[in-house]
Enzyme design. Sequence first.
Site, PDB file in Angstrom:
ATOM      1  N   ARG A  51     -37.837 -66.568-127.204  1.00  0.00           N
ATOM      2  CA  ARG A  51     -38.824 -66.091-126.245  1.00  0.00           C
ATOM      3  C   ARG A  51     -39.515 -64.817-126.735  1.00  0.00           C
ATOM      4  O   ARG A  51     -40.708 -64.623-126.519  1.00  0.00           O
ATOM      5  CB  ARG A  51     -38.117 -65.809-124.914  1.00  0.00           C
ATOM      6  CG  ARG A  51     -38.953 -66.099-123.735  1.00  0.00           C
ATOM      7  CD  ARG A  51     -38.177 -66.082-122.449  1.00  0.00           C
ATOM      8  NE  ARG A  51     -36.836 -65.520-122.549  1.00  0.00           N
ATOM      9  CZ  ARG A  51     -36.101 -65.240-121.478  1.00  0.00           C
ATOM     10  NH1 ARG A  51     -36.588 -65.451-120.285  1.00  0.00           N
ATOM     11  NH2 ARG A  51     -34.887 -64.754-121.599  1.00  0.00           N
ATOM     12  N   TYR A 104     -48.579 -63.820-113.580  1.00  0.00           N
ATOM     13  CA  TYR A 104     -48.269 -64.190-112.197  1.00  0.00           C
ATOM     14  C   TYR A 104     -47.395 -63.113-111.573  1.00  0.00           C
ATOM     15  O   TYR A 104     -46.675 -62.393-112.264  1.00  0.00           O
ATOM     16  CB  TYR A 104     -47.624 -65.572-112.102  1.00  0.00           C
ATOM     17  CG  TYR A 104     -46.314 -65.756-112.823  1.00  0.00           C
ATOM     18  CD1 TYR A 104     -46.268 -66.329-114.082  1.00  0.00           C
ATOM     19  CD2 TYR A 104     -45.108 -65.383-112.226  1.00  0.00           C
ATOM     20  CE1 TYR A 104     -45.071 -66.513-114.732  1.00  0.00           C
ATOM     21  CE2 TYR A 104     -43.910 -65.570-112.873  1.00  0.00           C
ATOM     22  CZ  TYR A 104     -43.892 -66.123-114.129  1.00  0.00           C
ATOM     23  OH  TYR A 104     -42.703 -66.299-114.766  1.00  0.00           O
ATOM     24  N   TYR A 143     -43.505 -63.680-126.819  1.00  0.00           N
ATOM     25  CA  TYR A 143     -44.060 -62.490-126.173  1.00  0.00           C
ATOM     26  C   TYR A 143     -44.723 -61.552-127.175  1.00  0.00           C
ATOM     27  O   TYR A 143     -45.708 -60.887-126.873  1.00  0.00           O
ATOM     28  CB  TYR A 143     -42.960 -61.752-125.406  1.00  0.00           C
ATOM     29  CG  TYR A 143     -42.359 -62.584-124.295  1.00  0.00           C
ATOM     30  CD1 TYR A 143     -43.093 -63.612-123.693  1.00  0.00           C
ATOM     31  CD2 TYR A 143     -41.062 -62.361-123.842  1.00  0.00           C
ATOM     32  CE1 TYR A 143     -42.545 -64.385-122.690  1.00  0.00           C
ATOM     33  CE2 TYR A 143     -40.515 -63.123-122.833  1.00  0.00           C
ATOM     34  CZ  TYR A 143     -41.255 -64.143-122.268  1.00  0.00           C
ATOM     35  OH  TYR A 143     -40.714 -64.904-121.269  1.00  0.00           O
TER      36      TYR A 143
END
Lengths: 101, 278
Positions: B77, B103, B81
């Site tokens: 991950r 979000y 990023y």
Amino acid sequence: MSDTIKLLETIGSDASLRYASADELNGVLKHAQASVELTMAVTTGDCATLRVELTVQGMPHFPQTQVPGQEDEEETDVPQPEPQPAPSPSPSRVKRARRAE
Amino acid sequence: MPSAALPSLHDTRRGSLSCVGLGMTLGSHLTPLARSHIEQADVVFAALSDAIAEEWLKRMHPDVRSLQPNYAEGKPRIKTYREWVALMMAELRAGKRVCGVFYGHPGIFAWSPHKVIEQARAEGYEAHMEPGISAEDCLYADLGIDPGTYGCQHFEASQLMYWERRIDPAGYLVLWQVGIIGNRSVGRFDIGPAYRALLVERLGQDYPPDHEVIIYRGATLPIEHPCIQRITLRELVDVPLTAEETVVLPPAVTLQPNRAMLDRLQALDAKRREATAA
């Protein structure tokens, strides 16, 4: 047929529509000539039909958060938590809750 | 009352960066200022949890670039990023007004917005964050919880597995990403119950096995309702969970008075009364 994204935006920003029942909302949507897919999604609570109409894929279940995991941190410069003093043991005796709600 | 018409100011000399939150529910949560950042940007990057919300965002700006394709099965991950940060920085260095749209709240459980702002400022660019309505905010409203009543701890669930953390069972405990616990690099999103069993074992040090656990998921589309499921701690091992659900444990013990501190407070009160009377 009405613009589904525009209708969703309107529903989301109108206090009387946002929490309307499915029947009430579908009545308004019928009047607004909403798509079959949108009214079906309101009726069933399943938005899969909407994604077909809008030709968007459901995004995979990505993390609710966007923070790296532990293994990631080990190979990067993601800040590690500061070393803490040794914590005292957790309470061994657990009482039943006085419900907070 | 509508605001007076004023011209917007744009510094055209060099790029600028804003990271804004779209909120959780389409059409309901976007603040006027966040919308303005989006509309005034030269390029918009989007890291949203719902493709329909992304379609909505595209109505606000002609150049919305989704960051979701950078995720991939088996890819750490952090690599994703870092790519997000690099993409935004490249446009910033090209002199663009860049807006990153995330979000919820762009600064809560989100690595990239903090990192890109830090990097932009280090290179002399104007950069800031606009808050948004987060999943946490929705959780308080939908579950009727006030974190001020008993206190509230939040952990990304793996924090309880990898580190010695102290849980206070007299307050609420909110655990994020329980559905992918044990997935260390988040290269995959399906995790077996054995990993979750370890988390439940850890929670069992502070809570009884029949303690109530609330599974919560907020609404992302305005025709949806929040999903709220109440189970017991022992059932948490096997209940189906995705990365979208959040786990809440209500208090398990009553608040205990801090006698020593109360005595000292009383002594201070007495001193003040004496001083006032004198």
